[in-house]
Design an enzyme around this catalytic site. Structure first.
Site, PDB file in Angstrom:
ATOM      1  CE1 TYR A 257      -2.579  11.235  -7.729  1.00 61.59           C
ATOM      2  CE2 TYR A 257      -3.706   9.777  -6.902  1.00 61.59           C
ATOM      3  CZ  TYR A 257      -2.460   9.817  -7.576  1.00 61.59           C
ATOM      4  OH  TYR A 257      -1.615   8.992  -7.391  1.00 61.59           O
TER       5      TYR A 257
ATOM      6  CG  HIS B 287       2.348   4.838  -6.190  1.00 59.98           C
ATOM      7  ND1 HIS B 287       3.542   5.746  -5.783  1.00 59.98           N
ATOM      8  CD2 HIS B 287       1.991   4.429  -4.680  1.00 59.98           C
ATOM      9  CE1 HIS B 287       4.006   4.560  -4.322  1.00 59.98           C
ATOM     10  NE2 HIS B 287       3.365   3.855  -4.737  1.00 59.98           N
TER      11      HIS B 287
ATOM     12  NE  ARG C 184       3.243   8.778  -9.040  1.00 56.22           N
ATOM     13  CZ  ARG C 184       1.585   8.568  -8.961  1.00 56.22           C
ATOM     14  NH1 ARG C 184       0.608   7.922  -9.732  1.00 56.22           N
ATOM     15  NH2 ARG C 184       1.305   9.420  -8.099  1.00 56.22           N
TER      16      ARG C 184
END
Length: 405
Positions: free
Chosen positions: A307, A298, A294
């Site tokens: 993160y 998100h 990705r």
């Protein structure tokens, strides 16, 4: 040693102490096993390298013409452009949220183009590429993220279910549908129908996904579980979801599992074709793990810089699914620049139409939220509608009393 610790031989029935087991793998070994590389390997099906080189695979051959390769390239470019416009429109306040697919175009277009007209597809909420392959215009997705509808297409006509927001729930829906295909005799030696369901690596931690796999295995349901392992379940890496590669989980349910390079549209197409054909002939279910990444957040409400590391993101840029196919088309297929310029111009036109549609989506009346709940209105729902409309009318009365018109 207690009797409970002894095992019975599968061959001669004798009993004895259990065989020595391998040492528990370290965390580093677990992560190394989960994070395969796109350079290949025994467990990763790949037909097009990150450098655009065509390679062969002993089990998944693909005979494809230059015209078909151009079509796949066009699909990915147009889907990415619509996705980028959706992201920008959310930042401009035109959409409540957007779910990007950046980086996952090859996995979706490859799988989507493997579907036959009679097959059924069940998406989660990121499958804009699958929608494209099922003949759904990108503008038909906008209402979901603007909050004006739940999806404007007919799922039966398009053979593409509405988006599912509840994580993993679509796997149960797809399994039930596939069981119906089996019970109604729509699979068999001569082929027939199949179902394909799409979900992410994070969804594999949901009970719905495991229940779906258990039921599909028991009933030989013709369903392909297509897991887009994009490495991050929102902010949790894949090693927080499993100790084994996700495709290996299929063996626990008794059906095949395959890992494919999800940034390779040719491999995704070839493996998906095979899996769907297996299901149409009554040999399902099958699990495909599309190993991809990705490249964006998100959703637009997420900040991936909190993160994950920038160097990981940069490394995956070198495996871009569109660029590798473009290089292959130029170097090995002799495709001229005019073709790429034409696709870019088409993408510009799509983007302009996409934006214009979003700016002009009509706002539905407030009673709309009550008209799409049941096929036949219930007395309770009618009472709720009237109560809510009276409540809203009170604000209009107050505005009139204050001299606001």
């Amino acid at each position: 040693m207690s009797p409970e610790q002894w095992t019975r031989s599968e061959t001669d029935g004798t009993t004895g102490p259990p065989a020595a087991t391998a040492a528990k793998p370290t965390r580093e070994q677990v992560i190394a096993g989960l994070r395969a590389t796109s350079e290949g390997g025994a467990d990763l099906v790949q037909l097009l390298t990150p450098e655009g080189q065509r390679v062969e695979h002993p089990d998944f051959d693909l005979d494809i013409s230059t015209a078909q390769l151009r079509d796949l390239y066009r699909d990915m470019v147009l889907v990415r452009r619509a996705d980028r416009e959706g992201n920008a429109l959310q930042r401009q306040g035109q959409l409540g949220i957007w779910v990007p697919l950046l980086g996952q175009e090859a996995a979706q277009i490859g799988a989507g183009r493997a579907l036959q007209p009679q097959d059924m597809a069940f998406p989660s909420y990121r499958e804009h590429g699958i929608a494209w392959c099922r003949g759904i215009d990108p503008t038909e997705i906008l209402g979901i993220f603007r909050g004006t509808d739940h999806g404007s297409w007919d799922p039966i006509d398009k053979r593409f279910h509405l988006y599912t927001i509840v994580i993993g729930n679509q796997c149960l829906n797809a399994t039930g549908y596939a069981m119906g295909q089996r019970f109604e005799g729509k699979v068999g030696d001569q082929g027939g129908e199949a179902t394909m369901v799409f979900f992410g690596d994070g969804a594999t931690s949901q009970g719905d996904v495991h229940e779906a796999m258990a039921w599909s295995a028991v009933y030989d349901a013709p369903v392909v579980f297509f897991c887009q392992n994009n490495q991050w379940a929102i902010s949790e890496p894949v090693e927080r979801q499993t100790r084994v590669p996700l495709y290996q989980r299929a063996s626990g349910y008794g059906f095949p599992g395959i890992r494919v390079d999800g940034n390779d549209v040719l491999a995704s197409l070839a493996v998906s074709r095979w899996a769907l054909d297996e299901c149409r002939h009554g040999n399902g279910p099958v699990l495909i793990e599309a190993f991809t990444y990705r490249m964006d957040a998100h959703t637009t409400s997420d900040d991936p810089t909190r993160y994950r590391l920038a160097d990981e993101h940069e490394a995956w840029k070198l495996k871009d699914p569109i660029e590798r196919l473009r290089v292959h088309l130029v170097r090995d297929q002799g495709v001229e620049q005019d073709f790429f310029d034409g696709v870019d111009a088409e993408a510009d036109e799509l983007a302009a139409r996409f934006r214009d549609f979003c700016f002009n989506i009509p706002e539905p009346p407030p009673e709309r939220m009550f008209s799409e709940v049941y096929a036949e209105e219930t007395p309770q729902l009618a009472a709720q509608r009237e109560s809510y409309l009276q409540y809203l009318a009170g604000f209009a009365d107050e505005a009139m009393a204050g001299g606001v018109r």
